[in-house]
Design an enzyme around this catalytic site. Structure first.
Site, PDB file in Angstrom:
ATOM      1  N   LYS B  85       0.846  -1.201   0.000  1.00  0.00           N
ATOM      2  CA  LYS B  85       0.000   0.000   0.000  1.00  0.00           C
ATOM      3  C   LYS B  85       0.879   1.248   0.000  1.00  0.00           C
ATOM      4  O   LYS B  85       1.938   1.265   0.655  1.00  0.00           O
ATOM      5  CB  LYS B  85      -0.907  -0.038   1.238  1.00  0.00           C
ATOM      6  CG  LYS B  85      -1.953   1.064   1.320  1.00  0.00           C
ATOM      7  CD  LYS B  85      -2.832   0.863   2.562  1.00  0.00           C
ATOM      8  CE  LYS B  85      -3.892   1.921   2.725  1.00  0.00           C
ATOM      9  NZ  LYS B  85      -4.737   1.699   3.932  1.00  0.00           N
ATOM     10  N   SER B 160      -9.719   1.792   3.122  1.00  0.00           N
ATOM     11  CA  SER B 160      -8.839   2.549   2.249  1.00  0.00           C
ATOM     12  C   SER B 160      -7.838   1.693   1.476  1.00  0.00           C
ATOM     13  O   SER B 160      -7.275   2.163   0.499  1.00  0.00           O
ATOM     14  CB  SER B 160      -8.074   3.584   3.062  1.00  0.00           C
ATOM     15  OG  SER B 160      -7.200   2.953   3.994  1.00  0.00           O
ATOM     16  N   SER B 184      -9.813  -0.606   7.235  1.00  0.00           N
ATOM     17  CA  SER B 184      -9.231  -0.397   5.909  1.00  0.00           C
ATOM     18  C   SER B 184      -8.558  -1.613   5.275  1.00  0.00           C
ATOM     19  O   SER B 184      -8.209  -1.566   4.101  1.00  0.00           O
ATOM     20  CB  SER B 184      -8.242   0.766   5.943  1.00  0.00           C
ATOM     21  OG  SER B 184      -8.930   1.983   5.997  1.00  0.00           O
TER      22      SER B 184
END
Lengths: 97, 500
Positions: B85, B160, B184
């Site tokens: 990420k 997210s 997330s």
């Protein structure tokens, strides 16, 4: 608790966010909606309840104070919006005499 | 181009790929090449990545292949490619947090998790898309572009960590790292039909993770099954002198704990998360999953978390308060964007820089957090929220005394349409209603695929365990996956794009 548009403008100042009138209006609306949710907390009896600042109880963590090589300065300065060979360059903050 | 059938390799879990690497049937160079080709082929439709790092990935793959040739004993996932990420630092690679304020930033060191992934011989193929600074539930808050759900490209992947979830779901890469402050990792895992684990607070070092909510943030794996999640967690977990919140607690051999045996395991269904606020289809799938767990020998009962109704205000006070403090560092001085406008003094420069650099949702949270911490409101809001958090934590402690694990839906709905909720921030916040309480309590949470809606979108089941007991939720999740095949289903997009 309600919040005025002036309060929102003051919070924007504290948060160092420059906002247009339109953005302030939108943010004022959002505050109105989210504060309704926050207000529900007042109904919870928390008499004598300790706050949870960290989810798991921990003691302070220390380590020996040893000298270690720092990060490479030129590598760090390469990310700066403005720098010379040694320093970050900031905008002038004092008026000329 | 790869010969027909080669891409099917990427549809196998990492632990099977690791066995093929071990036996010499496939090389890391070959797997990495396949992953990079598949990323290239699917990116126009998915946009799961912000940066692709083919050269570093190839180099790492060659290094691990030659180490293996020298018969050095590699770690269990050595040679399996991984995506990271974009809020974790990979030395020399862009780390934007999907924000304009960090668009030009290049990381100057490796995050601890990245260091460990590299040391384990896993080639990093790229950095995945996310909601800006991990604030959001749909990956639409990325300043660059939204990511599309591989099961239906008109829908969001969740957020997210939406890029990481979509990349694993589309089998662009077998493994990815995400971060989870209020759901997330788990919520996008649910929306994309993959497995995602948020470890216990303190299990994984956050050194090199761009901070959002410091008493909540935790890094964890997104994978196709629980065995892979166990293996990858073992790689990244454990004490780190550079993160004092990272606990000095032994990390067990999590994969060895996956015995398939859950006879006698006491499972509680969280009643408050099975009410009408949750889609009927989702509740139905959780009911069926509970029956499947019962068939495997577990006992299932009703658990209750009485204060869960307050978790939204508690979370949206604490997380933004911590964010407003953490994001104060973005001031245009040492890194990142600085305004081009002529500013009257340094405060004006900060304000213009931050206004230009941050997106709407980030501004909303900084504002809410600043307000919650400001003079006159601290006791009524921030402190009150931290006290109610204690009550929530006690609810979980009590429930986890009666039960070994708790289950619930991971999200109240399946993936929604792109654009559907962007104009209603609070409706968007509701997408994490099942997950953020787990962060507030600091305990581990796992999401596994447990069915599909009539429209063909994945549904996730959340399994919650005691602090530092990831092993039990992973064991239950793995036993469930051995008995079901929801996690083996692959979205059609992987076949469509001329790949097989």
């Amino acid at each position: 608790m309600s919040i005025t548009r002036d309060d929102v403008a003051h919070v924007a100042e504290l948060a160092r966010l420059a906002m247009t009138d339109e953005e302030l209006d939108e943010m004022h609306g959002h505050f109105g909606a989210i504060l309704e949710h926050f207000a529900r907390l007042a109904a919870v009896d928390t008499e004598g309840v300790e706050p949870t600042f960290h989810p798991l109880v921990r003691r302070n963590v220390t380590r020996p104070d040893q000298i270690r090589p720092p990060m490479d300065r030129s590598k760090l300065l390469a990310n700066a919006p403005s720098a010379d060979d040694e320093c970050f360059l900031a905008p002038q903050i004092m008026e000329d005499e | 181009m790869a010969a027909n059938g080669d891409f099917s390799l990427l549809e196998r879990p990492a632990h099977e790929l690791a066995a093929l690497l071990d036996s010499g049937e496939v090389s890391s160079a070959e797997l990495t090449r396949l992953a990079l080709e598949r990323i290239e082929a699917l990116e126009p439709s998915l946009k799961a990545f912000l940066t692709i790092t083919p050269e570093q990935a190839r180099e790492a793959a060659e290094a691990v292949d030659s180490a293996r040739a020298r018969s050095e004993s590699p770690s269990p996932l050595a040679g399996v490619p991984i995506a990271i990420k974009d809020n974790m630092c990979v030395d020399g690679v862009a780390c934007t947090c999907a924000s304009k304020i960090l668009e030009s930033y290049r990381a100057v060191y490796d995050a601890t998790v990245v260091e460990r992934v590299k040391a384990a011989g896993m080639p990093i193929v790229g950095k995945t898309n996310m909601d800006e600074f991990a604030m959001g539930s749909s990956t639409e808050n990325s300043a660059f572009y939204p990511t599309h759900n591989p099961w239906d490209t008109g829908k969001v992947p969740g957020g997210s960590s939406g890029g990481s979830a979509a990349a694993v779901a589309a089998r662009q890469v077998p493994l990815a790292l995400g971060s989870d402050t209020g759901g997330s990792i788990r919520q996008p895992a649910s929306f994309c039909g993959v497995t995602g684990l948020k470890p216990t607070y303190g299990r994984v070092s956050r050194y090199g993770l761009v901070a959002y909510g410091s008493s909540l943030d935790q890094i964890g794996p997104l994978t196709t099954d629980c065995r892979d999640a166990a293996l990858l967690t073992r790689v990244i977990a454990g004490a780190d002198p550079r993160d004092t919140t990272c606990a000095d607690v032994e990390v067990p051999d999590l994969a060895a704990a996956l015995t398939g045996d859950i006879k006698g395991l006491r499972i509680g269904i969280i009643q408050e998360l099975m009410t009408e606020g949750i889609d009927a289809e989702v509740r139905g799938a959780i009911g069926k999953a509970a029956e499947a767990l019962e068939d495997l020998g577990a006992s299932v009962g009703e658990a209750t978390i009485p204060h869960i109704d307050y978790s939204l205000p508690v979370y949206y006070l604490i997380a933004p308060a911590e964010a407003s403090s953490n994001l104060a560092r973005f001031d245009g001085m040492r890194y990142g964007h600085r305004t081009d406008q002529k500013a009257s003094g340094h405060i004006d420069m900060y304000s213009r820089t931050r206004s230009e650099g941050f997106g709407d949702e980030v501004k909303r949270r900084i504002m809410t957090g600043t307000y919650a911490l400001s003079a006159g409101y601290y006791d009524a809001y921030y402190l009150k929220a931290q006290k109610v958090r204690t009550l929530l934590r006690r609810d979980f402690e009590a429930a986890l005394e009666k039960f070994d694990i708790l289950i619930s839906p991971t999200a109240p709905m399946t993936a929604f349409g792109i654009g559907e909720l962007v104009d209603d921030p609070i409706a968007m916040y509701m997408a994490d209603i099942c997950t953020f309480t787990v962060n507030l309590a600091g305990i581990p949470g796992l999401s596994v695929p447990c069915g599909f809606s009539e429209a063909g979108m994945p549904i996730g089941m959340q399994l919650v365990g005691r602090a530092f007991d990831e092993a039990t939720i992973l064991r239950a999740g793995e036993a469930y996956q051995e008995a079901t095949d929801h996690h083996r289903r692959v979205p059609e997009i992987t076949a469509k794009e001329g790949l097989s």
